[in-house]
Design a protein around this motif. Structure first.
Motif, PDB file in Angstrom:
ATOM      1  N   GLY A  63       0.780  -1.226   0.000  1.00 15.79           N
ATOM      2  CA  GLY A  63       0.000   0.000   0.000  1.00 15.79           C
ATOM      3  C   GLY A  63       0.814   1.280   0.000  1.00 15.79           C
ATOM      4  O   GLY A  63       0.265   2.366   0.200  1.00 15.79           O
ATOM      5  N   GLU A  64       2.110   1.163  -0.238  1.00 12.31           N
ATOM      6  CA  GLU A  64       2.958   2.365  -0.249  1.00 12.31           C
ATOM      7  C   GLU A  64       2.574   3.264  -1.412  1.00 12.31           C
ATOM      8  O   GLU A  64       2.219   2.805  -2.492  1.00 12.31           O
ATOM      9  CB  GLU A  64       4.423   1.968  -0.373  1.00 12.31           C
ATOM     10  CG  GLU A  64       5.385   3.108  -0.177  1.00 12.31           C
ATOM     11  CD  GLU A  64       5.232   3.803   1.162  1.00 12.31           C
ATOM     12  OE1 GLU A  64       4.689   4.920   1.188  1.00 12.31           O
ATOM     13  OE2 GLU A  64       5.636   3.218   2.171  1.00 12.31           O
ATOM     14  N   SER A  65       2.657   4.572  -1.185  1.00 17.38           N
ATOM     15  CA  SER A  65       2.276   5.532  -2.224  1.00 17.38           C
ATOM     16  C   SER A  65       3.338   5.604  -3.317  1.00 17.38           C
ATOM     17  O   SER A  65       4.527   5.389  -3.063  1.00 17.38           O
ATOM     18  CB  SER A  65       2.086   6.933  -1.617  1.00 17.38           C
ATOM     19  OG  SER A  65       3.340   7.506  -1.288  1.00 17.38           O
ATOM     20  N   GLU A  66       2.895   5.909  -4.504  1.00 15.40           N
ATOM     21  CA  GLU A  66       3.812   6.068  -5.633  1.00 15.40           C
ATOM     22  C   GLU A  66       4.775   7.228  -5.376  1.00 15.40           C
ATOM     23  O   GLU A  66       5.935   7.185  -5.773  1.00 15.40           O
ATOM     24  CB  GLU A  66       3.042   6.275  -6.939  1.00 15.40           C
ATOM     25  CG  GLU A  66       2.294   5.046  -7.411  1.00 15.40           C
ATOM     26  CD  GLU A  66       3.201   3.851  -7.665  1.00 15.40           C
ATOM     27  OE1 GLU A  66       4.300   4.013  -8.254  1.00 15.40           O
ATOM     28  OE2 GLU A  66       2.820   2.734  -7.273  1.00 15.40           O
ATOM     29  N   GLN A  67       4.292   8.243  -4.688  1.00 13.21           N
ATOM     30  CA  GLN A  67       5.145   9.395  -4.394  1.00 13.21           C
ATOM     31  C   GLN A  67       6.333   8.971  -3.532  1.00 13.21           C
ATOM     32  O   GLN A  67       7.479   9.307  -3.822  1.00 13.21           O
ATOM     33  CB  GLN A  67       4.351  10.493  -3.696  1.00 13.21           C
ATOM     34  CG  GLN A  67       5.194  11.719  -3.403  1.00 13.21           C
ATOM     35  CD  GLN A  67       4.442  12.778  -2.629  1.00 13.21           C
ATOM     36  OE1 GLN A  67       3.588  12.456  -1.799  1.00 13.21           O
ATOM     37  NE2 GLN A  67       4.754  14.025  -2.902  1.00 13.21           N
ATOM     38  N   ARG A  68       6.075   8.234  -2.464  1.00 11.21           N
ATOM     39  CA  ARG A  68       7.174   7.802  -1.595  1.00 11.21           C
ATOM     40  C   ARG A  68       8.116   6.848  -2.334  1.00 11.21           C
ATOM     41  O   ARG A  68       9.326   6.938  -2.174  1.00 11.21           O
ATOM     42  CB  ARG A  68       6.625   7.166  -0.314  1.00 11.21           C
ATOM     43  CG  ARG A  68       6.230   8.225   0.699  1.00 11.21           C
ATOM     44  CD  ARG A  68       5.633   7.682   1.977  1.00 11.21           C
ATOM     45  NE  ARG A  68       6.193   6.497   2.541  1.00 11.21           N
ATOM     46  CZ  ARG A  68       6.965   6.457   3.637  1.00 11.21           C
ATOM     47  NH1 ARG A  68       7.288   7.574   4.258  1.00 11.21           N
ATOM     48  NH2 ARG A  68       7.383   5.308   4.109  1.00 11.21           N
ATOM     49  N   LEU A  69       7.564   5.967  -3.142  1.00  7.10           N
ATOM     50  CA  LEU A  69       8.409   5.056  -3.917  1.00  7.10           C
ATOM     51  C   LEU A  69       9.335   5.837  -4.848  1.00  7.10           C
ATOM     52  O   LEU A  69      10.513   5.515  -4.976  1.00  7.10           O
ATOM     53  CB  LEU A  69       7.556   4.074  -4.725  1.00  7.10           C
ATOM     54  CG  LEU A  69       6.844   2.995  -3.925  1.00  7.10           C
ATOM     55  CD1 LEU A  69       5.852   2.258  -4.801  1.00  7.10           C
ATOM     56  CD2 LEU A  69       7.848   2.027  -3.308  1.00  7.10           C
ATOM     57  N   ALA A  70       8.795   6.857  -5.476  1.00 13.36           N
ATOM     58  CA  ALA A  70       9.585   7.644  -6.424  1.00 13.36           C
ATOM     59  C   ALA A  70      10.645   8.498  -5.744  1.00 13.36           C
ATOM     60  O   ALA A  70      11.670   8.821  -6.357  1.00 13.36           O
ATOM     61  CB  ALA A  70       8.656   8.539  -7.246  1.00 13.36           C
ATOM     62  N   LEU A  71      10.431   8.837  -4.477  1.00 16.39           N
ATOM     63  CA  LEU A  71      11.321   9.781  -3.810  1.00 16.39           C
ATOM     64  C   LEU A  71      12.319   9.141  -2.840  1.00 16.39           C
ATOM     65  O   LEU A  71      13.050   9.861  -2.161  1.00 16.39           O
ATOM     66  CB  LEU A  71      10.493  10.845  -3.086  1.00 16.39           C
ATOM     67  CG  LEU A  71       9.673  11.741  -4.016  1.00 16.39           C
ATOM     68  CD1 LEU A  71       8.786  12.678  -3.213  1.00 16.39           C
ATOM     69  CD2 LEU A  71      10.570  12.514  -4.964  1.00 16.39           C
ATOM     70  N   ILE A  72      12.382   7.820  -2.800  1.00 16.08           N
ATOM     71  CA  ILE A  72      13.329   7.173  -1.891  1.00 16.08           C
ATOM     72  C   ILE A  72      14.763   7.608  -2.197  1.00 16.08           C
ATOM     73  O   ILE A  72      15.548   7.845  -1.280  1.00 16.08           O
ATOM     74  CB  ILE A  72      13.179   5.636  -1.924  1.00 16.08           C
ATOM     75  CG1 ILE A  72      11.811   5.230  -1.368  1.00 16.08           C
ATOM     76  CG2 ILE A  72      14.298   4.965  -1.128  1.00 16.08           C
ATOM     77  CD1 ILE A  72      11.456   3.782  -1.591  1.00 16.08           C
ATOM     78  N   ILE A 118       8.469  13.673   3.445  1.00 17.93           N
ATOM     79  CA  ILE A 118       7.472  12.596   3.513  1.00 17.93           C
ATOM     80  C   ILE A 118       7.967  11.324   4.210  1.00 17.93           C
ATOM     81  O   ILE A 118       7.198  10.389   4.372  1.00 17.93           O
ATOM     82  CB  ILE A 118       6.906  12.250   2.118  1.00 17.93           C
ATOM     83  CG1 ILE A 118       7.980  11.707   1.197  1.00 17.93           C
ATOM     84  CG2 ILE A 118       6.207  13.457   1.516  1.00 17.93           C
ATOM     85  CD1 ILE A 118       7.449  11.215  -0.143  1.00 17.93           C
ATOM     86  N   PHE A 119       9.219  11.313   4.635  1.00 14.69           N
ATOM     87  CA  PHE A 119       9.731  10.177   5.392  1.00 14.69           C
ATOM     88  C   PHE A 119       9.859  10.584   6.852  1.00 14.69           C
ATOM     89  O   PHE A 119      10.280  11.711   7.152  1.00 14.69           O
ATOM     90  CB  PHE A 119      11.080   9.708   4.823  1.00 14.69           C
ATOM     91  CG  PHE A 119      10.956   9.174   3.429  1.00 14.69           C
ATOM     92  CD1 PHE A 119      10.520   7.884   3.196  1.00 14.69           C
ATOM     93  CD2 PHE A 119      11.233   9.993   2.347  1.00 14.69           C
ATOM     94  CE1 PHE A 119      10.360   7.410   1.906  1.00 14.69           C
ATOM     95  CE2 PHE A 119      11.083   9.525   1.043  1.00 14.69           C
ATOM     96  CZ  PHE A 119      10.645   8.217   0.823  1.00 14.69           C
ATOM     97  N   THR A 120       9.515   9.694   7.756  1.00 12.27           N
ATOM     98  CA  THR A 120       9.597   9.996   9.183  1.00 12.27           C
ATOM     99  C   THR A 120      11.061  10.115   9.614  1.00 12.27           C
ATOM    100  O   THR A 120      11.964   9.663   8.910  1.00 12.27           O
ATOM    101  CB  THR A 120       8.928   8.889  10.017  1.00 12.27           C
ATOM    102  OG1 THR A 120       9.710   7.691   9.919  1.00 12.27           O
ATOM    103  CG2 THR A 120       7.489   8.627   9.572  1.00 12.27           C
TER     104      THR A 120
END
Length: 149
Positions: A63-72, A80-82
């Motif tokens: 369920g991870e968002s595409e935004q977070r996947l793209a910005l790793i 967006i990362f804790t």
């Protein structure tokens, strides 16, 4: 592209040792999302397309968002990362390229603010596991879909 060898069949004992390391690391209590973020970041650094594809797919299924996947890859430049994830990603980078400068005391102190000593061992084990998988995959020529062809 052609797979150089199927390491799973070429040396069953070696493959089983890798699976044992993976299982041990996975059972050390890290949050599953954090575990996958570690695998993705190390695979990006190492240039392992097979592992990167696998773990992006796994995290997407969680369920991870595409935004977070793209910005790793640029986690430092986005909020967006804790803080906990950021500490783990920083440690992942340092351990993955450990010969470039080790793990500084400053980084260790930062990680210690978010993780217990036991959790730090779990993080390092997860980082070590994916680095082992990356090296096996790259050496044997694995690529996304190579076992489906």
């Amino acid at each position: 592209m052609k797979l150089r060898m199927n390491h799973m069949n070429a040396n069953r004992a070696g493959f089983q040792a890798m699976l044992n390391l993976e299982e041990a690391a996975k059972k050390m209590g890290l949050d599953p999302v954090l575990y996958e973020l570690i695998k993705i970041r190390a695979s990006q650094i190492n240039g392992c397309s097979f592992c990167l594809d696998m773990h992006v797919t796994d995290l997407r299924k969680m369920g991870e968002s595409e935004q977070r996947l793209a910005l790793i890859t640029v986690w430092r430049e986005t909020p967006i990362f804790t803080e906990r994830e950021r500490a783990a990603l920083a440690l992942t980078e340092a351990v993955t390229v450990i010969s470039a400068g080790g793990v500084s005391q400053e980084l260790y102190d930062e990680v210690s603010e978010h993780f217990s000593e036991s959790e730090i061992v779990s993080l390092v084990m997860a980082i070590n596991a994916i680095n082992c998988w990356n090296r096996m995959a790259i050496t044997t020529g694995m690529f996304p879909g190579c076992y489906e062809a």
